[in-house]
Design a protein around this motif. Structure first.
Motif, PDB file in Angstrom:
ATOM      1  N   GLN A  41       1.054  -1.198   0.108  1.00 53.14           N
ATOM      2  CA  GLN A  41       0.534   0.276  -0.012  1.00 53.14           C
ATOM      3  C   GLN A  41       0.943   1.132   0.158  1.00 53.14           C
ATOM      4  O   GLN A  41       0.793   2.369  -0.529  1.00 53.14           O
ATOM      5  CB  GLN A  41      -0.673  -0.137   1.549  1.00 53.14           C
ATOM      6  CG  GLN A  41      -2.206   1.134   0.924  1.00 53.14           C
ATOM      7  CD  GLN A  41      -2.577   0.614   2.090  1.00 53.14           C
ATOM      8  OE1 GLN A  41      -2.892   0.433   3.374  1.00 53.14           O
ATOM      9  NE2 GLN A  41      -3.790   1.767   2.552  1.00 53.14           N
ATOM     10  N   VAL A  42       1.994   0.935   0.621  1.00 55.35           N
ATOM     11  CA  VAL A  42       2.622   2.914   0.776  1.00 55.35           C
ATOM     12  C   VAL A  42       3.921   2.634  -0.569  1.00 55.35           C
ATOM     13  O   VAL A  42       4.096   3.989  -1.068  1.00 55.35           O
ATOM     14  CB  VAL A  42       3.787   2.309   2.105  1.00 55.35           C
ATOM     15  CG1 VAL A  42       4.876   3.236   1.778  1.00 55.35           C
ATOM     16  CG2 VAL A  42       3.235   1.865   3.307  1.00 55.35           C
ATOM     17  N   ASP A  43       3.622   1.707  -0.921  1.00 55.72           N
ATOM     18  CA  ASP A  43       4.359   1.472  -2.621  1.00 55.72           C
ATOM     19  C   ASP A  43       3.164   1.758  -3.447  1.00 55.72           C
ATOM     20  O   ASP A  43       4.103   2.558  -4.015  1.00 55.72           O
ATOM     21  CB  ASP A  43       4.761   0.232  -3.442  1.00 55.72           C
ATOM     22  CG  ASP A  43       6.429  -0.304  -2.747  1.00 55.72           C
ATOM     23  OD1 ASP A  43       6.481   0.636  -1.977  1.00 55.72           O
ATOM     24  OD2 ASP A  43       6.523  -1.890  -2.605  1.00 55.72           O
ATOM     25  N   LEU A  44       2.424   1.662  -3.329  1.00 57.74           N
ATOM     26  CA  LEU A  44       1.245   1.872  -4.286  1.00 57.74           C
ATOM     27  C   LEU A  44       1.144   3.921  -3.928  1.00 57.74           C
ATOM     28  O   LEU A  44       1.120   4.380  -5.010  1.00 57.74           O
ATOM     29  CB  LEU A  44      -0.198   1.485  -4.230  1.00 57.74           C
ATOM     30  CG  LEU A  44      -0.465   0.328  -4.797  1.00 57.74           C
ATOM     31  CD1 LEU A  44      -1.812  -0.150  -4.381  1.00 57.74           C
ATOM     32  CD2 LEU A  44      -0.412   0.545  -6.613  1.00 57.74           C
ATOM     33  N   GLN A  45       1.202   4.130  -2.803  1.00 55.54           N
ATOM     34  CA  GLN A  45       0.786   5.776  -2.789  1.00 55.54           C
ATOM     35  C   GLN A  45       2.048   6.353  -3.294  1.00 55.54           C
ATOM     36  O   GLN A  45       1.848   7.531  -4.048  1.00 55.54           O
ATOM     37  CB  GLN A  45       0.699   6.177  -1.037  1.00 55.54           C
ATOM     38  CG  GLN A  45      -0.910   5.975  -0.280  1.00 55.54           C
ATOM     39  CD  GLN A  45      -0.710   5.276   1.059  1.00 55.54           C
ATOM     40  OE1 GLN A  45       0.638   6.124   1.456  1.00 55.54           O
ATOM     41  NE2 GLN A  45      -1.562   5.378   1.517  1.00 55.54           N
ATOM     42  N   ARG A  46       3.199   5.656  -2.481  1.00 59.19           N
ATOM     43  CA  ARG A  46       4.715   6.890  -3.031  1.00 59.19           C
ATOM     44  C   ARG A  46       4.362   6.438  -5.119  1.00 59.19           C
ATOM     45  O   ARG A  46       4.900   7.792  -5.203  1.00 59.19           O
ATOM     46  CB  ARG A  46       5.587   6.111  -2.806  1.00 59.19           C
ATOM     47  CG  ARG A  46       5.993   6.151  -1.905  1.00 59.19           C
ATOM     48  CD  ARG A  46       7.439   5.228  -1.296  1.00 59.19           C
ATOM     49  NE  ARG A  46       7.712   5.741   0.305  1.00 59.19           N
ATOM     50  CZ  ARG A  46       8.422   4.668   0.765  1.00 59.19           C
ATOM     51  NH1 ARG A  46       9.128   3.748   0.241  1.00 59.19           N
ATOM     52  NH2 ARG A  46       8.238   4.525   2.090  1.00 59.19           N
ATOM     53  N   LEU A  47       4.182   5.068  -5.723  1.00 57.39           N
ATOM     54  CA  LEU A  47       4.168   5.373  -7.194  1.00 57.39           C
ATOM     55  C   LEU A  47       2.664   6.379  -7.447  1.00 57.39           C
ATOM     56  O   LEU A  47       2.744   7.029  -8.207  1.00 57.39           O
ATOM     57  CB  LEU A  47       3.719   3.724  -7.161  1.00 57.39           C
ATOM     58  CG  LEU A  47       3.449   3.854  -8.961  1.00 57.39           C
ATOM     59  CD1 LEU A  47       4.348   4.570  -9.790  1.00 57.39           C
ATOM     60  CD2 LEU A  47       2.340   2.587  -9.469  1.00 57.39           C
ATOM     61  N   ALA A  48       1.690   6.124  -7.126  1.00 54.42           N
ATOM     62  CA  ALA A  48       0.639   8.057  -7.353  1.00 54.42           C
ATOM     63  C   ALA A  48       1.409   9.058  -6.826  1.00 54.42           C
ATOM     64  O   ALA A  48       1.102   9.994  -8.326  1.00 54.42           O
ATOM     65  CB  ALA A  48      -0.629   7.175  -6.156  1.00 54.42           C
ATOM     66  N   ALA A  49       2.355   9.056  -5.950  1.00 48.94           N
ATOM     67  CA  ALA A  49       2.619   9.846  -5.872  1.00 48.94           C
ATOM     68  C   ALA A  49       3.981  11.278  -6.863  1.00 48.94           C
ATOM     69  O   ALA A  49       4.639  11.911  -6.687  1.00 48.94           O
ATOM     70  CB  ALA A  49       2.958  10.247  -4.028  1.00 48.94           C
TER      71      ALA A  49
END
Length: 97
Positions: free
Chosen positions: A47-55
């Motif tokens: 989930q953190v990886d996805l948030q970083r990817l989105a940002a």
């Protein structure tokens, strides 16, 4: 039966001798709880990886996608184990005494 013999041996070999002796002393419930905690940590990291990817903070898309796929497979494995355990429990409850 062979699958059950291979999994603890490989897990113990990967974790080292200290983990092997700790695993031998724990019960099935503790191993299941530890597995669920590990799965939860893996899903939270995804989930953190996805948030970083989105940002736009992630430079390596390939690594993120590999970790997401690993998390998906681990979740599918946990669901299949749960399904098998539930089926086994239901079979035992249907047995006539």
């Amino acid at each position: 039966m062979g699958m059950h013999d291979e999994v603890p041996a490989s897990a113990a070999a990967a974790a080292g001798p200290a983990a092997a002796s700790a695993t031998a002393g724990t019960g099935f419930g503790a191993q299941v709880a530890q597995g669920l905690q590990d799965l939860n940590q893996q899903l939270l990291a995804s989930q953190v990886d996805l948030q970083r990817l989105a940002a736009g903070e992630t430079a390596n898309l390939h690594e993120v996608m590999v970790r997401l796929e690993e998390s998906r497979i681990a979740l599918q494995l946990a669901l299949q184990v749960r399904n098998r355990a539930l089926e086994a429990y239901q079979d035992v409850m249907r047995m006539q005494i």
